[in-house]
Design an enzyme around this catalytic site. Structure first.
Site, PDB file in Angstrom:
ATOM      1  N   ALA A 263       0.859  -1.181   0.000  1.00  0.00           N
ATOM      2  CA  ALA A 263       0.000   0.000   0.000  1.00  0.00           C
ATOM      3  C   ALA A 263       0.891   1.225   0.000  1.00  0.00           C
ATOM      4  O   ALA A 263       2.100   1.138   0.238  1.00  0.00           O
ATOM      5  CB  ALA A 263      -0.934   0.004   1.210  1.00  0.00           C
ATOM      6  N   HIS A 298      -1.253   1.294   9.309  1.00  0.00           N
ATOM      7  CA  HIS A 298       0.100   1.747   8.966  1.00  0.00           C
ATOM      8  C   HIS A 298       0.052   2.930   8.002  1.00  0.00           C
ATOM      9  O   HIS A 298       0.706   3.958   8.237  1.00  0.00           O
ATOM     10  CB  HIS A 298       0.878   0.588   8.349  1.00  0.00           C
ATOM     11  CG  HIS A 298       2.276   0.922   7.940  1.00  0.00           C
ATOM     12  ND1 HIS A 298       3.367   0.674   8.732  1.00  0.00           N
ATOM     13  CD2 HIS A 298       2.775   1.501   6.816  1.00  0.00           C
ATOM     14  CE1 HIS A 298       4.465   1.083   8.129  1.00  0.00           C
ATOM     15  NE2 HIS A 298       4.131   1.584   6.946  1.00  0.00           N
ATOM     16  N   GLU A 299      -0.716   2.788   6.936  1.00  0.00           N
ATOM     17  CA  GLU A 299      -0.748   3.855   5.942  1.00  0.00           C
ATOM     18  C   GLU A 299      -1.438   5.098   6.500  1.00  0.00           C
ATOM     19  O   GLU A 299      -1.026   6.226   6.202  1.00  0.00           O
ATOM     20  CB  GLU A 299      -1.450   3.374   4.666  1.00  0.00           C
ATOM     21  CG  GLU A 299      -0.847   2.120   4.040  1.00  0.00           C
ATOM     22  CD  GLU A 299       0.654   2.213   3.786  1.00  0.00           C
ATOM     23  OE1 GLU A 299       1.161   3.323   3.524  1.00  0.00           O
ATOM     24  OE2 GLU A 299       1.328   1.161   3.867  1.00  0.00           O
TER      25      GLU A 299
END
Length: 863
Positions: A263, A298-299
């Protein structure tokens, strides 16, 4: 054919600020599959940190320049220089103050198979610009320390037109987006296509409403709900734990089938590999659900640790990635089971990063040079980078960590920062000197920590005995770093008495010398130490310990990680001995039986204790003992140990298997996932006793992918499963992500002597779309994960693997280069296998037109 010349590396020591500031970037796209036009208007002014007159150097590759202008005046060809990597305007042709650069270029997204820059995936336009993809879109200073506010205009007949920031204007065929936050070009994103959206909203702590949307291809909308929930949980967690609030009016996620990475955190427009968005009980496993939740988090967390504060140069990649991995690990631990998450993280670290440190690909968390930066998106930068953050937090404490992070956000918001900036905020916030700690960023290699102990019992009326632990640290040589100075190592230690009671709770011992002793006084009896609790530092612990003591720790240690570690160490000892013909001792079998029967333990934890060490782990253990590992003998030992466990524990395994059945609707929460994990662990062992009978029954009756793919894998391990493979494919042949699992299962679980043959047959299957990174990784990754199959003595696995890397390299060099890693431990094996692997690496290196991505990896692997 002779190999191409080695490209010149980029060096950290040669960093210099860009000579111009870029205040605003205006981009206008007219999208056509074979002839997209991009007009860039870049507002430059001199950078006062680089006084004097400077040439304007802009990166650009694969572009057809239509026109270039400075302050509205077209530049004649003699006023600038074009080369393969960019464009240069001499200083004499530039105004002395601020100026406007304009360029119109034409690019071909449909022909872009590298999946960097602007490309097409099943009729959708999308971008991937990290690390250096933006130079494939237009001429630009494509480096992370050049940050600008972007305005993007898109012309296209497609109905959905997305970019970074906030939407300003939209009508059929037209959209304009403004991003108010300065960002480097690697965070640029554009998506256009026939898409559908799952919509929701989130209200921030300050009361602002943020519109959320997950965009997918038609037909995928019903598999987005879990990802949306994960996004909202991430946003709430980041506010609660780090005090970070989202800063735009919209947050968009797009799922893309053709994507090199997992991602990408583009500001306000995250682009995801579809496998990390789409999930339903029927199509995704519990591991998939957990991974989706973690990567969504996370992103999203990158919005502050990566976007609002980015890295000055790519050598600082660990600053944004290590910190953000650490944050997503914290998030998952809070959402699920913290002990199980810690064990999973260490398994990943040891399998990927420790292996990296032990071979020719070893490099510091912050490298000092690279030829191709895409080759340094590694376990060392990500996973070890996160471990370094975790150690820093242990050393300064929770309060010190919180003060330092608040100072980091306050001081560096809007900056392109460095590791020095990061450590300085900790020094300023806590008063600690972190000069020695910085070696964790500068030195490659995994420290080995040798432990010895001494006991001085009480004499006469003494208050108690004294127990002393002495540690010796040594980091083996790595490429370019033969000698390593001592590091700061936080060693979490607790002491148990012979009854299993904890007499000294966890203390963090701070080791700073090459050799250092720590004393514990006033003890009534000689204690049993629990060392490196919670895996408090990424080191290899070298301590001679008996089967009796390991069994004691497995039964009594109050630290979940060390309790699991004791069982794993027992299993490794047994398997190593079994490779030379010894039978498994009763101590390990009995100890595992006690764990299996302990209903007070988390089922997910019991499942981890039942999971045997990987064949690669045993190979490295044997190598560390000074012996040459035999992949076939290791495979056989693992099978024989499963047989021994099944015979010894058949009744308890069957009872637990039946009792862990989850009734009612499927939920991917930690409790039900843990029950399924334990049930599947029992199923895998019981297959040695029933030849896969239970697995066949489960495959025929289950309603979820977690149990379906586990049952199929168990059957393949038994040499069965042909009918089930056909049924699985017939049912799921229209679902690209599930068919990836079908490919991977067959190569990963093939019998070693047939693994390459199975892989070759699958490569000829009409569903093998080798240009799709997910499908390619499924096939080749499955083979590489089949340790004995990949390392089959004939070299067939090596040849097949290298053939496909060479085929992929001209099409997608980034993916090809990253998949060279299974060759990294070639020196571990016997002379014949070494020669075979080395021969394949040299064959790859001699490929005409080999990319610099794969060329750099092959050279490093050869050493």
């Amino acid at each position: 054919m002779a190999e191409a010349a080695t490209p010149e590396p980029t060096l950290l020591s040669q960093y210099a600020p860009y000579p111009f500031r870029l205040d605003k970037a205006e981009l206008e796209f007219t999208l056509r599959p074979r002839a997209t036009r991009v007009i860039a208007r870049l507002h430059f002014q001199p950078n006062l940190d680089r006084p004097g007159r400077h040439d304007l150097r802009l990166d650009g590759e694969g572009l057809r320049l239509v026109v270039a202008k400075v302050d509205g005046v077209a530049l004649p060809a003699q006023d600038f220089r074009l080369d393969e990597t960019g464009l240069t305007v001499p200083a004499a042709r530039l105004p002395e103050g601020a100026f406007l650069w304009e360029a119109e270029v034409e690019i071909d997204p449909e022909a872009n198979t590298t999946l960097e820059g602007l490309y097409m995936s099943n009729g959708m336009y999308c971008t991937q610009c990290e690390a250096e993809g933006f130079r494939h879109i237009t001429y630009y200073p494509d480096r992370p320390d050049v940050m600008a506010r972007f305005r993007v205009t898109i012309h296209s007949g497609l109905p959905v037109l997305l970019s970074n920031g906030n939407p300003v204007e939209a009508r059929p065929g037209y959209a304009r987006w403004d991003d108010p936050w300065p960002k480097p070009a690697y965070l640029f994103a554009l998506v256009a296509g026939e898409l559908q959206a799952l919509r929701d909203h989130f209200t921030t702590a300050s009361g602002r409403k943020v519109d959320l949307a997950i965009w997918v291809r038609p037909g995928d909308l019903d598999r987005c709900g879990f990802a949306m929930g994960a996004l909202k949980r991430s946003m709430a967690w980041d506010e609660r734990v780090y005090g970070r609030e989202y800063d735009l009016d919209v947050f968009n996620i797009v799922a893309v089938d053709d994507f090199n990475m997992g991602a990408m955190e583009n500001k306000g427009l995250n682009i995801f590999n579809s496998k990390l968005v789409l999930a339903s009980p029927e199509t995704a496993t519990d591991s998939d659900f957990e991974r989706i939740e973690a990567v969504i988090a996370h992103e999203y967390f990158h919005n502050w640790t990566g976007n609002r504060i980015t890295c000055r140069d790519w050598f600082q990649l660990c600053l944004k990635e290590g910190l953000t991995v650490f944050r997503d690990q914290q998030f998952t631990a809070d959402m699920r089971s913290a002990p199980v998450k810690r064990i999973d993280d260490v398994l990943t670290l040891r399998a990927a990063q420790f292996r990296e440190d032990q071979g020719p690909l070893a490099h510091p968390v912050r490298p000092e040079s690279y030829v191709e930066i895409n080759n340094f998106y590694t376990a060392t930068v990500y996973e070890k980078g996160a471990e370094v953050i975790g150690m820093l937090k242990r050393l300064v404490g929770d309060d010190g960590y919180a003060r330092a992070l608040d100072l980091y956000f306050d001081r560096h918001d809007g900056d392109a920062a460095t590791i020095e900036d990061w450590l300085k905020v900790f020094e300023d916030a806590t008063g600690r000197n972190l000069t020695q700690f910085k070696r964790w960023y500068a030195d490659a290699g995994t420290p080995r920590l040798h432990v010895s102990e001494a006991w001085a019992p009480a004499i006469g009326s003494s208050a108690g005995g004294t127990y002393t632990l002495t540690f010796i640290q040594k980091t083996p040589p790595t490429p370019g770093q033969p000698v390593k100075a001592p590091r700061v190592i936080p060693i979490a230690v607790g002491l148990l008495n012979p009854n299993g009671d904890e007499v000294v709770p966890t203390q963090v011992l701070e080791m700073t010398e090459a050799t250092q002793s720590f004393r514990f006084e006033g003890l009534a009896a000689r204690p049993i130490p629990s060392i490196l609790r919670g895996f408090s530092a990424p080191v290899e612990l070298d301590r001679q310990i008996s089967v009796k003591e390991r069994s004691f720790l497995l039964a009594h240690d109050t630290d979940p990680f060390n309790r699991w570690e004791a069982g794993r160490s027992l299993a490794k000892d047994v398997m190593v001995r079994m490779t030379v013909g010894e039978a498994p001792g009763s101590g390990y079998l009995e100890a595992i039986g006690r764990v299996l029967a302990d209903e007070g333990l988390d089922p997910a934890f019991r499942a981890l204790c039942l999971r045997l060490p990987s064949e690669d782990d045993i190979a490295q253990t044997i190598h560390d003992l000074g012996r040459v590992p035999d992949p076939q003998a290791i495979w056989q030992a693992r099978r024989d140990l499963k047989d021994a466990l099944a015979k010894r524990l058949a009744g308890p395994l069957d009872r637990v298997y039946r009792s862990m059945k989850v009734d009612g609707p499927f939920t991917p929460d930690a409790a039900d996932a843990g029950r399924r994990a334990l049930r599947i662990a029992c199923l895998s062992l019981l297959a040695a006793e029933d030849q896969g009978l239970r697995a066949a029954g489960l495959f025929a009756t289950t309603d979820n992918m977690t149990e379906s793919i586990a049952a199929l894998a168990t059957l393949l391990d038994c040499g069965r499963g042909a009918a089930e493979l056909r049924a699985f494919h017939d049912r799921w042949q229209g679902n690209r992500l599930v068919i990836d699992k079908w490919f991977a299962a067959q190569t990963h679980h093939a019998m070693p002597d047939r693994a390459a043959e199975v892989a070759a047959g699958l490569a000829a299957h009409p569903d093998f779309d080798w240009k799709n990174p997910n499908r390619f990784r499924a096939l080749l990754g499955g083979l590489a994960g089949n340790h004995a199959g990949f390392h089959q003595a004939s070299g067939a696995g090596y040849r097949f693997y290298a053939d496909w890397l060479m085929k992929l390299d001209p099409v997608n060099p980034q993916t090809a280069a990253r998949l060279t890693q299974p060759f990294q431990n070639w020196r571990r094996f016997d002379a014949d296998r070494q020669a075979l692997m080395l021969g394949e690496l040299k064959r790859i290196l001699a490929l005409p037109g080999l990319s610099k991505n794969t060329g750099e990896m092959a050279r490093r692997l050869i050493g």
